[in-house]
Design an enzyme around this catalytic site. Structure first.
Site, short mmCIF file in Angstrom:
data_model
loop_
_atom_site.label_atom_id
_atom_site.label_comp_id
_atom_site.label_asym_id
_atom_site.label_seq_id
_atom_site.Cartn_x
_atom_site.Cartn_y
_atom_site.Cartn_z
N ARG A 172 0.51 -1.27 0.31
CA ARG A 172 -0.14 -0.08 -0.25
C ARG A 172 0.74 1.24 -0.18
O ARG A 172 2.03 1.21 0.59
CB ARG A 172 -0.76 0.22 0.62
N ARG A 176 -3.69 10.34 1.40
CA ARG A 176 -4.76 10.49 2.18
C ARG A 176 -5.22 12.49 1.77
O ARG A 176 -4.46 12.80 0.51
CB ARG A 176 -3.59 11.45 3.35
N ARG A 249 19.42 -4.46 3.46
CA ARG A 249 20.21 -3.19 2.61
C ARG A 249 20.73 -1.98 4.06
O ARG A 249 20.77 -2.42 5.35
CB ARG A 249 18.97 -2.67 2.16
N ARG A 280 18.40 10.87 1.12
CA ARG A 280 17.92 11.68 1.29
C ARG A 280 18.69 12.93 2.00
O ARG A 280 19.96 12.12 2.57
CB ARG A 280 16.62 11.44 3.12
N GLU A 300 22.07 10.07 2.66
CA GLU A 300 22.49 9.27 2.95
C GLU A 300 22.74 8.36 1.55
O GLU A 300 21.24 7.98 0.63
CB GLU A 300 20.86 8.73 3.81
N TYR A 348 11.86 -6.16 10.43
CA TYR A 348 12.16 -4.24 11.33
C TYR A 348 11.68 -4.23 12.28
O TYR A 348 10.31 -4.17 12.16
CB TYR A 348 11.59 -3.55 9.28
#
Length: 366
Positions: A172, A176, A249, A280, A300, A348
């Site tokens: 998903r 919004r 990763r 980012r 990063e 995670y």
């Protein structure tokens, strides 16, 4: 005879919560960590008054009131709200995808107008049974959002084309139809005042800690120090990679202090085009509303993990799930060792879920 009730391997959030709870229940604990600092990946390094998230941005958020009350026993939190922005070739969009994003992208004003554009694009390119991430993402959000805000970022994050990634990676995408830039829906959110070190120091207060101590190089001798071992390191490493290495990763950081007060105006800016090599930039002072005369940024870079690198994100595909199941079977047969945390469970975890898990496990041991 054992000198401790518990040897806790790893001074990160999971290990620190376990140490606090077990110590408070009357157990004697020794916490060790292979690094030269406590805190694991939420460790903050102070650079000229700025708390730098050395291992990437960590924003605490939860809807679990008991977890929120628990962490506030050890540190106060500020009112930071995670509102990242995306930079696509100089165009700035709000994340998560919301009415501010859609207004910038298409000029629409109402939710119905935005829904109409998205639905038109989805239907024009719909794939009945998506075979890759690209087809799945377009089915969810259409071609414009996918092309500008998903494709390039995802390819950099995973190191391969979206057409080569399985569709289940994106089950998903948050869309919004409100003018709300708050990334999380949780009831509680913030950054510890003074940085995450304050939280970890509070959790480990009065607990014996030994740093620069690699458990895996002295496993037998260290294990004999305690009746039980709580292990938060890589589960495959614990077993000497008997069945092979689990995949992750990794992330590489380029951090620098700049002689300016404000570099990008926001704590988190994602670069969603394919050409920018980093995913980012984090400007750390904005997590705590800093007004220092200089600033510190971290670029990063996502990278394939190899032994010796820091493992960050488990690669949760079928191959690694099957491999982890083999190690989990070995772990289930251990009478003295308890595996927990992100690396110990190859999972995670958001920080609040780490705390929930540790509190549950500690409860079973008391």
């Amino acid at each position: 005879m054992a000198q401790y009730d518990y040897l806790i391997v790893g001074a990160g959030l999971f290990g620190a919560v376990m140490a606090r709870e077990l110590t408070d229940s009357g157990k004697k604990c020794l916490v060790i960590d292979r690094r030269n600092h406590i805190g694991g990946n939420i460790y903050c390094e102070n650079i000229n008054g700025i708390n730098v998230h050395r291992y990437g941005a960590h924003i605490f958020h939860t809807s679990n009131e008991s977890v929120w009350e628990y962490v506030n026993r050890f540190v106060r939190f500020n009112r930071y709200t995670n509102s990242p922005v995306a930079n696509y070739k100089g165009e700035i969009y709000n994340l998560p995808f919301n009415m501010n994003t859609f207004n910038k992208m298409w000029g629409v004003i109402t939710p119905d107008e935005a829904k109409e554009v998205i639905e038109r694009q989805r239907e024009a390119c719909r794939t009945e049974n998506p075979s890759n991430l690209e087809e799945q993402a377009i089915n969810l959000v259409g071609t414009d959002i996918y092309g500008k805000l998903v494709k390039g970022y995802t390819q950099k994050q995973w190191g391969r084309a979206c057409t080569e990634l399985p569709p289940f990676i994106i089950r998903r995408l948050p869309v919004r139809f409100t003018y709300d830039n708050n990334y999380f829906n949780d009831a509680y959110q913030g950054i510890p005042i003074g940085g995450y070190n304050v939280l970890i120091e509070g959790l480990l207060k009065g607990v014996e800690v030994m740093l620069d101590k690699d458990f895996l190089t002295e496993k037998e001798a260290l294990s004999e120090l305690a009746d039980k071992v709580i292990y938060t390191g890589p589960i495959d490493g614990f077993y000497g990679y008997r069945y092979g290495a689990l995949e992750y990763r990794s992330v590489r950081f380029e951090t620098e202090e700049l002689p300016i007060e404000n570099y990008q105006g926001n704590a988190v800016v994602n670069y969603t085009d394919a050409e920018t090599p980093y995913t980012r930039i984090i400007e750390h002072k904005h997590f705590e509303f800093g007004n220092q005369p200089t600033t510190v940024i971290s670029k990063e870079y996502s990278a394939e993990w190899k032994p010796g690198d820091e493992p960050y994100y488990p690669v949760n595909d079928e191959k690694n799930a099957a491999l982890y199941a083999k190690y989990a079977e070995l772990a289930a047969g251990e009478s003295k060792v308890i595996f927990g945390g992100r690396l110990g469970e190859y999972k995670y975890y958001d920080m609040d879920k780490v705390i929930e898990s540790a509190l549950e496990m500690a409860g079973k041991e008391q």
